[in-house]
Design a protein around this motif. Structure first.
Motif, mmCIF file in Angstrom:
data_model
loop_
_atom_site.group_PDB
_atom_site.id
_atom_site.type_symbol
_atom_site.label_atom_id
_atom_site.label_comp_id
_atom_site.label_asym_id
_atom_site.label_seq_id
_atom_site.Cartn_x
_atom_site.Cartn_y
_atom_site.Cartn_z
ATOM 1 N N THR A 1 -9.071 8.226 -9.801
ATOM 2 C CA THR A 1 -9.932 7.463 -9.415
ATOM 3 C C THR A 1 -9.767 7.490 -7.856
ATOM 4 O O THR A 1 -8.556 7.741 -7.387
ATOM 5 N N VAL A 2 -11.014 7.550 -6.958
ATOM 6 C CA VAL A 2 -10.913 7.548 -5.697
ATOM 7 C C VAL A 2 -11.155 6.364 -5.122
ATOM 8 O O VAL A 2 -12.120 5.496 -5.258
ATOM 9 N N THR A 3 -10.209 5.905 -3.970
ATOM 10 C CA THR A 3 -10.632 4.711 -3.281
ATOM 11 C C THR A 3 -10.349 5.382 -1.607
ATOM 12 O O THR A 3 -10.010 6.465 -1.485
ATOM 13 N N TYR A 4 -10.810 4.605 -0.531
ATOM 14 C CA TYR A 4 -10.873 5.113 0.645
ATOM 15 C C TYR A 4 -10.072 3.921 1.440
ATOM 16 O O TYR A 4 -10.169 2.714 1.150
ATOM 17 N N GLY A 5 -9.097 4.413 2.520
ATOM 18 C CA GLY A 5 -8.415 3.449 2.910
ATOM 19 C C GLY A 5 -7.538 3.855 4.136
ATOM 20 O O GLY A 5 -7.578 5.009 4.523
ATOM 21 N N ASN A 6 -7.229 2.914 5.020
ATOM 22 C CA ASN A 6 -6.216 3.167 6.410
ATOM 23 C C ASN A 6 -5.417 1.917 6.706
ATOM 24 O O ASN A 6 -6.014 0.725 6.236
ATOM 25 N N TYR A 7 -4.655 2.064 7.584
ATOM 26 C CA TYR A 7 -3.935 1.039 8.046
ATOM 27 C C TYR A 7 -4.643 0.416 9.299
ATOM 28 O O TYR A 7 -4.939 1.047 10.320
ATOM 29 N N LEU B 1 -11.480 6.218 7.034
ATOM 30 C CA LEU B 1 -10.850 5.753 5.975
ATOM 31 C C LEU B 1 -10.802 6.975 4.773
ATOM 32 O O LEU B 1 -11.860 7.546 4.543
ATOM 33 N N GLN B 2 -9.430 7.343 4.515
ATOM 34 C CA GLN B 2 -9.222 8.570 3.739
ATOM 35 C C GLN B 2 -9.178 8.205 2.529
ATOM 36 O O GLN B 2 -8.689 7.135 1.937
ATOM 37 N N PRO B 3 -9.610 9.370 1.702
ATOM 38 C CA PRO B 3 -9.722 8.993 0.281
ATOM 39 C C PRO B 3 -8.278 9.287 -0.270
ATOM 40 O O PRO B 3 -7.491 10.062 0.210
ATOM 41 N N LEU B 4 -8.020 8.353 -1.212
ATOM 42 C CA LEU B 4 -6.618 8.047 -1.854
ATOM 43 C C LEU B 4 -7.194 8.198 -3.320
ATOM 44 O O LEU B 4 -7.768 7.455 -3.954
ATOM 45 N N LYS B 5 -6.388 9.256 -3.983
ATOM 46 C CA LYS B 5 -6.829 9.472 -5.456
ATOM 47 C C LYS B 5 -5.441 9.052 -6.338
ATOM 48 O O LYS B 5 -4.323 9.500 -6.335
ATOM 49 N N VAL B 6 -5.632 8.013 -7.036
ATOM 50 C CA VAL B 6 -4.840 7.459 -8.232
ATOM 51 C C VAL B 6 -5.466 7.634 -9.417
ATOM 52 O O VAL B 6 -6.355 7.060 -9.787
ATOM 53 N N ASN B 7 -4.694 8.190 -10.366
ATOM 54 C CA ASN B 7 -5.315 8.334 -11.841
ATOM 55 C C ASN B 7 -6.768 8.795 -12.003
ATOM 56 O O ASN B 7 -7.372 8.043 -12.569
ATOM 57 N N ALA C 1 0.993 -1.074 0.034
ATOM 58 C CA ALA C 1 -0.147 -0.036 0.009
ATOM 59 C C ALA C 1 0.828 1.127 0.020
ATOM 60 O O ALA C 1 0.458 2.235 -0.732
ATOM 61 N N GLN C 2 2.012 1.232 0.861
ATOM 62 C CA GLN C 2 2.982 2.301 0.735
ATOM 63 C C GLN C 2 3.491 2.860 -0.664
ATOM 64 O O GLN C 2 3.591 3.871 -0.875
ATOM 65 N N ALA C 3 3.751 1.653 -1.358
ATOM 66 C CA ALA C 3 4.327 1.897 -2.832
ATOM 67 C C ALA C 3 3.241 2.560 -3.672
ATOM 68 O O ALA C 3 3.576 3.347 -4.374
ATOM 69 N N VAL C 4 1.965 2.119 -3.478
ATOM 70 C CA VAL C 4 1.014 3.008 -4.151
ATOM 71 C C VAL C 4 0.570 4.402 -3.955
ATOM 72 O O VAL C 4 0.461 5.316 -4.541
ATOM 73 N N GLU C 5 0.659 4.594 -2.594
ATOM 74 C CA GLU C 5 0.602 5.662 -1.920
ATOM 75 C C GLU C 5 1.623 6.604 -2.391
ATOM 76 O O GLU C 5 1.274 7.788 -2.435
ATOM 77 N N GLY C 6 2.646 6.366 -2.585
ATOM 78 C CA GLY C 6 3.800 7.004 -3.059
ATOM 79 C C GLY C 6 3.528 7.976 -4.413
ATOM 80 O O GLY C 6 4.172 8.973 -4.543
ATOM 81 N N SER C 7 2.843 7.411 -5.023
ATOM 82 C CA SER C 7 2.414 7.873 -6.239
ATOM 83 C C SER C 7 0.909 8.441 -6.596
ATOM 84 O O SER C 7 0.439 8.632 -7.319
ATOM 85 N N VAL D 1 -11.321 0.334 0.230
ATOM 86 C CA VAL D 1 -12.691 0.102 -0.170
ATOM 87 C C VAL D 1 -12.971 1.101 -1.279
ATOM 88 O O VAL D 1 -12.389 2.443 -1.390
ATOM 89 N N ALA D 2 -13.541 0.533 -2.454
ATOM 90 C CA ALA D 2 -13.912 1.253 -3.568
ATOM 91 C C ALA D 2 -15.616 1.615 -3.761
ATOM 92 O O ALA D 2 -16.299 0.436 -3.539
ATOM 93 N N LEU D 3 -16.233 2.507 -4.142
ATOM 94 C CA LEU D 3 -17.684 2.772 -3.760
ATOM 95 C C LEU D 3 -18.085 3.180 -5.494
ATOM 96 O O LEU D 3 -17.613 3.736 -5.883
ATOM 97 N N TYR D 4 -19.319 2.482 -5.729
ATOM 98 C CA TYR D 4 -19.836 2.649 -6.845
ATOM 99 C C TYR D 4 -21.424 3.142 -6.738
ATOM 100 O O TYR D 4 -21.886 2.480 -6.151
#
Length: 158
Positions: free
Chosen positions: A118-124, A110-116, A48-54, A74-77
């Motif tokens: 798209t938004v997912t929500y997550g935490n450790y 769960l915090q929003p994480l935006k990659v390309n 997850a840290q590798a993804v969060e880095g970008s 978590v991804a919501l649709y």
């Protein structure tokens, strides 16, 4: 390219199965409830840290991972339109298995994480023991008065 591969592995796993039940099992990591399709996954903290880095994420709001830590994503649709829901407030309550010592319940936003775009929500969350973890999600959409409550389980195997 390496970071993209780390993103794709969990993303593919998240979107393989869909269920119409309000309870997800180990094999189907999807739940449909109150007009939402909720996909979830558990990823080791290092990946997850590798993804969060970008990604663009509010890193000050996400707790730092520890040994035995995993990232709940978590991804919501919207079920009707298929559109991704990117403006929700999501909270997770993770209850660990068994009568082991230490905190039994962890509750985190769960915090929003935006990659390309798209938004997912997550935490450790600390998940150092083998067994079934219960995850209670509370999802409050921007345009809704009440939160949607969903319970999923995750069977931690080493």
């Amino acid at each position: 390219m390496q970071k993209f591969r780390f993103l794709m592995i969990p993303a593919v796993a998240l979107f393989l199965a869909a269920s119409v039940s309000a309870h997800a099992t180990q094999l189907d990591r999807s739940v449909t409830k109150n007009g939402m399709t909720i996909h979830f996954g558990i990823v080791p903290a290092e990946r997850a840290q590798a993804v969060e880095g970008s990604a663009s994420a509010p890193t000050e709001a996400v707790s730092a991972p520890a040994r035995g830590s995993y990232h709940l994503v978590v991804a919501l649709y919207d079920k009707a339109s298929g559109a991704r829901i990117d403006d929700a407030a999501v909270t997770a309550k993770v209850t660990r298995p068994g009568p082991k010592s230490g905190p039994k319940v962890q509750v985190k936003a769960l915090q929003p994480l935006k990659v390309n775009d798209t938004v997912t929500y997550g935490n450790y969350f600390d998940m150092p023991w083998q067994g079934r973890y219960r995850i209670d999600l509370s999802i409050k959409r921007k345009d809704s008065i009440d939160a949607t409550k969903v319970r999923v389980t995750y069977d931690q195997q080493f």
